[in-house]
Design a protein around this motif. Sequence first.
Motif, PDB file in Angstrom:
ATOM      1  N   LEU A   1       3.282   1.842   3.109  1.00  0.00           N
ATOM      2  CA  LEU A   1       4.163   3.002   3.029  1.00  0.00           C
ATOM      3  C   LEU A   1       3.393   4.311   3.191  1.00  0.00           C
ATOM      4  CD1 LEU A   1       6.466   1.957   0.022  1.00  0.00           C
ATOM      5  CD2 LEU A   1       6.575   1.280   2.432  1.00  0.00           C
ATOM      6  N   ASN A   2       2.067   4.247   3.099  1.00  0.00           N
ATOM      7  CA  ASN A   2       1.228   5.423   3.259  1.00  0.00           C
ATOM      8  C   ASN A   2      -0.188   4.970   3.638  1.00  0.00           C
ATOM      9  OD1 ASN A   2      -0.794   7.525   1.905  1.00  0.00           O
ATOM     10  ND2 ASN A   2       1.126   8.619   2.330  1.00  0.00           N
ATOM     11  N   PRO A   3      -0.849   5.572   4.636  1.00  0.00           N
ATOM     12  CA  PRO A   3      -0.543   6.839   5.296  1.00  0.00           C
ATOM     13  C   PRO A   3       0.447   6.737   6.447  1.00  0.00           C
ATOM     14  CG  PRO A   3      -2.625   5.974   6.082  1.00  0.00           C
ATOM     15  CD  PRO A   3      -2.154   5.046   5.003  1.00  0.00           C
ATOM     16  N   TYR A   4       0.841   5.558   6.849  1.00  0.00           N
ATOM     17  CA  TYR A   4       1.880   5.360   7.854  1.00  0.00           C
ATOM     18  C   TYR A   4       2.850   4.332   7.291  1.00  0.00           C
ATOM     19  CZ  TYR A   4      -1.092   1.304   8.714  1.00  0.00           C
ATOM     20  OH  TYR A   4      -1.836   0.171   8.552  1.00  0.00           O
ATOM     21  N   GLN A   5       3.943   4.060   7.991  1.00  0.00           N
ATOM     22  CA  GLN A   5       4.949   3.115   7.501  1.00  0.00           C
ATOM     23  C   GLN A   5       5.009   1.913   8.433  1.00  0.00           C
ATOM     24  OE1 GLN A   5       8.746   4.802   6.416  1.00  0.00           O
ATOM     25  NE2 GLN A   5       7.805   5.745   4.627  1.00  0.00           N
TER      26      GLN A   5
ATOM     27  N   GLY B   1      16.498  -6.067   2.549  1.00  0.00           N
ATOM     28  CA  GLY B   1      16.897  -7.434   2.883  1.00  0.00           C
ATOM     29  C   GLY B   1      16.966  -7.762   4.355  1.00  0.00           C
ATOM     30  N   GLU B   2      16.585  -6.843   5.218  1.00  0.00           N
ATOM     31  CA  GLU B   2      16.622  -7.127   6.652  1.00  0.00           C
ATOM     32  C   GLU B   2      15.315  -7.808   7.070  1.00  0.00           C
ATOM     33  OE1 GLU B   2      17.750  -3.785   9.018  1.00  0.00           O
ATOM     34  OE2 GLU B   2      19.459  -3.262   7.746  1.00  0.00           O
ATOM     35  N   ILE B   3      15.222  -9.086   6.758  1.00  0.00           N
ATOM     36  CA  ILE B   3      13.972  -9.828   6.992  1.00  0.00           C
ATOM     37  C   ILE B   3      14.180 -11.046   7.898  1.00  0.00           C
ATOM     38  CG2 ILE B   3      12.878  -9.076   4.849  1.00  0.00           C
ATOM     39  CD1 ILE B   3      13.713 -11.732   3.589  1.00  0.00           C
TER      40      ILE B   3
ATOM     41  N   LEU C   1       0.900 -11.028   8.809  1.00  0.00           N
ATOM     42  CA  LEU C   1      -0.457 -11.223   9.292  1.00  0.00           C
ATOM     43  C   LEU C   1      -0.663 -12.576   9.960  1.00  0.00           C
ATOM     44  CD1 LEU C   1      -2.316  -9.677   6.223  1.00  0.00           C
ATOM     45  CD2 LEU C   1      -1.514  -8.546   8.300  1.00  0.00           C
ATOM     46  N   ARG C   2       0.324 -13.467   9.862  1.00  0.00           N
ATOM     47  CA  ARG C   2       0.221 -14.767  10.531  1.00  0.00           C
ATOM     48  C   ARG C   2       0.831 -14.697  11.928  1.00  0.00           C
ATOM     49  NH1 ARG C   2       3.992 -17.591   6.345  1.00  0.00           N
ATOM     50  NH2 ARG C   2       5.138 -15.799   7.199  1.00  0.00           N
ATOM     51  N   THR C   3       2.036 -14.116  12.002  1.00  0.00           N
ATOM     52  CA  THR C   3       2.792 -14.113  13.257  1.00  0.00           C
ATOM     53  C   THR C   3       2.564 -12.856  14.077  1.00  0.00           C
ATOM     54  OG1 THR C   3       4.732 -13.020  12.299  1.00  0.00           O
ATOM     55  CG2 THR C   3       4.590 -15.425  12.070  1.00  0.00           C
ATOM     56  N   GLU C   4       2.016 -11.804  13.438  1.00  0.00           N
ATOM     57  CA  GLU C   4       1.819 -10.493  14.056  1.00  0.00           C
ATOM     58  C   GLU C   4       3.137  -9.735  14.243  1.00  0.00           C
ATOM     59  OE1 GLU C   4      -1.253  -9.187  14.711  1.00  0.00           O
ATOM     60  OE2 GLU C   4      -2.024 -11.006  13.784  1.00  0.00           O
ATOM     61  N   TYR C   5       4.251 -10.300  13.766  1.00  0.00           N
ATOM     62  CA  TYR C   5       5.522  -9.570  13.874  1.00  0.00           C
ATOM     63  C   TYR C   5       5.493  -8.391  12.914  1.00  0.00           C
ATOM     64  CZ  TYR C   5      10.400  -8.306  13.970  1.00  0.00           C
ATOM     65  OH  TYR C   5      11.567  -7.593  14.107  1.00  0.00           O
ATOM     66  N   GLN C   6       6.030  -7.243  13.355  1.00  0.00           N
ATOM     67  CA  GLN C   6       5.998  -6.064  12.507  1.00  0.00           C
ATOM     68  C   GLN C   6       7.239  -5.206  12.693  1.00  0.00           C
ATOM     69  OE1 GLN C   6       2.269  -4.502  14.026  1.00  0.00           O
ATOM     70  NE2 GLN C   6       3.320  -3.003  15.320  1.00  0.00           N
ATOM     71  N   GLU C   7       7.542  -4.428  11.673  1.00  0.00           N
ATOM     72  CA  GLU C   7       8.665  -3.498  11.678  1.00  0.00           C
ATOM     73  C   GLU C   7       8.181  -2.150  11.171  1.00  0.00           C
ATOM     74  OE1 GLU C   7      11.735  -3.542  12.606  1.00  0.00           O
ATOM     75  OE2 GLU C   7      12.229  -5.650  12.957  1.00  0.00           O
ATOM     76  N   GLY C   8       8.693  -1.065  11.744  1.00  0.00           N
ATOM     77  CA  GLY C   8       8.269   0.265  11.349  1.00  0.00           C
ATOM     78  C   GLY C   8       9.176   0.939  10.339  1.00  0.00           C
ATOM     79  N   ASN C   9      10.146   0.188   9.807  1.00  0.00           N
ATOM     80  CA  ASN C   9      11.073   0.747   8.823  1.00  0.00           C
ATOM     81  C   ASN C   9      11.045  -0.073   7.538  1.00  0.00           C
ATOM     82  OD1 ASN C   9      13.130   1.920   7.376  1.00  0.00           O
ATOM     83  ND2 ASN C   9      14.724   1.600   8.919  1.00  0.00           N
ATOM     84  N   PRO C  10      10.089   0.199   6.632  1.00  0.00           N
ATOM     85  CA  PRO C  10       9.989  -0.574   5.397  1.00  0.00           C
ATOM     86  C   PRO C  10      11.245  -0.531   4.538  1.00  0.00           C
ATOM     87  CG  PRO C  10       7.995   0.723   5.740  1.00  0.00           C
ATOM     88  CD  PRO C  10       8.994   1.199   6.745  1.00  0.00           C
TER      89      PRO C  10
ATOM     90  N   VAL D   1       0.868  -1.187   0.000  1.00  0.00           N
ATOM     91  CA  VAL D   1       0.000   0.000   0.000  1.00  0.00           C
ATOM     92  C   VAL D   1       0.900   1.231   0.000  1.00  0.00           C
ATOM     93  CG1 VAL D   1      -1.820   1.275   1.187  1.00  0.00           C
ATOM     94  CG2 VAL D   1      -1.766  -1.229   1.332  1.00  0.00           C
ATOM     95  N   ARG D   2       0.749   2.086  -0.999  1.00  0.00           N
ATOM     96  CA  ARG D   2       1.592   3.282  -1.103  1.00  0.00           C
ATOM     97  C   ARG D   2       0.953   4.298  -2.047  1.00  0.00           C
ATOM     98  NH1 ARG D   2       6.526   1.595  -5.307  1.00  0.00           N
ATOM     99  NH2 ARG D   2       5.152   0.984  -7.021  1.00  0.00           N
ATOM    100  N   ILE D   3       1.510   5.516  -2.059  1.00  0.00           N
ATOM    101  CA  ILE D   3       1.149   6.497  -3.071  1.00  0.00           C
ATOM    102  C   ILE D   3       1.860   6.066  -4.353  1.00  0.00           C
ATOM    103  CG2 ILE D   3       1.303   8.901  -3.791  1.00  0.00           C
ATOM    104  CD1 ILE D   3      -0.597   8.495  -1.491  1.00  0.00           C
TER     105      ILE D   3
END
Length: 371
Positions: free
Chosen positions: A326-330, A350-352, A335-344, A201-203
Amino acid sequence: MTSIDFSVEIPQLRSTLSSIEQVTDIEALDAKIADLEKQASSQDLWDDVDNAQKVSSSLSHAQSERRRISQLSSRIEDLEVMVQLAAEEDDADTLEEAEQELVSIHKTLDELEVRTLLSGEYDERDAVITIRAGAGGVDAADFAEMLMRMYLRWAERHGHAHKVMDTSYAEEAGLKSVTFEISAPFAYGTLSVEGGTHRLVRISPFDNQGRRQTSFAAVEVIPLIESTDSIEIPDNDLKVDVFRSSGPGGQSVNTTDSAVRMTHLPTGTVVSMQDEKSQIQNRAAALRVMQSRLLLLKKAEEAAERKELAGNVKASWGDQMRSYVLNPYQMVKDLRTEYQEGNPSSVFDGEIDEFIDAGIRWRAEQGKLQD
């Protein structure tokens, strides 16, 4: 004063290491290293370059794993001594160093613990990844290329060899599809949790009105076939078409019909290869990937018959397994593990590893629930 209770933490470290040693089977690992060392010392090793590289990589990985396990015991002992000295001398600097070492040991144990969860039949194999642009037009094609770069950067960060096997360029930008191989011990077991539908999701940079666009790409991960696997395909089950390799924008990059499209008539499975230099090489590469897909399909069908898989194979990969906003927030969120990062940006670079580790743990938990 530290809030860490080392009297609790250190025994927990020892307990975790003991569990890892039991699951890893140190004797079997030592025997594997001895066998690989024998193969590596053979005078005719480099007569087969591909096999030589595989032996060298496997040996390096096995030795590294053995070394990390051996060193961890010493590191835990040293940590205990460091904590005792810090307490006796009221040394804040040494205590801070102990805290940093505790974090480092936890990280190494976590990595080894995840590795023990890779026990599937084909987990040790190299991985063949295919990414296909889905709904979303040119943004989806661009997203497919972004995902390819993400996985190749991940491979580079870990020093894993990789090779693009087939590329189908989109007309305006990005890729319709791409297939590439990542060669490393347990590459398939590690990366197979990445299979599924990814959403961006992005502009849109391709929309002159600057509207937000949602696009999708499908990631397929299969193990690379080996000559020892029993999968034979009758010649009359295959249809092979040859065509001229093309580059971005549809331009021809080869003056001969070297690209190969292989179709397995009974299942409708299609594999294309065009990145090798000759038609013979592309045909051989296409056949290996075709065998890999059919072998995986055969195993999935057998498992479904035994009711070990619920529903169809596609559903088992998970639908929209990760969202990249990437928009409106980053935010990048699994969606399976609920793990998330705020720096796309770092994720696309490659930091996955954290996403992969969380996926492997999630898969192991799902397996327990199905047992």
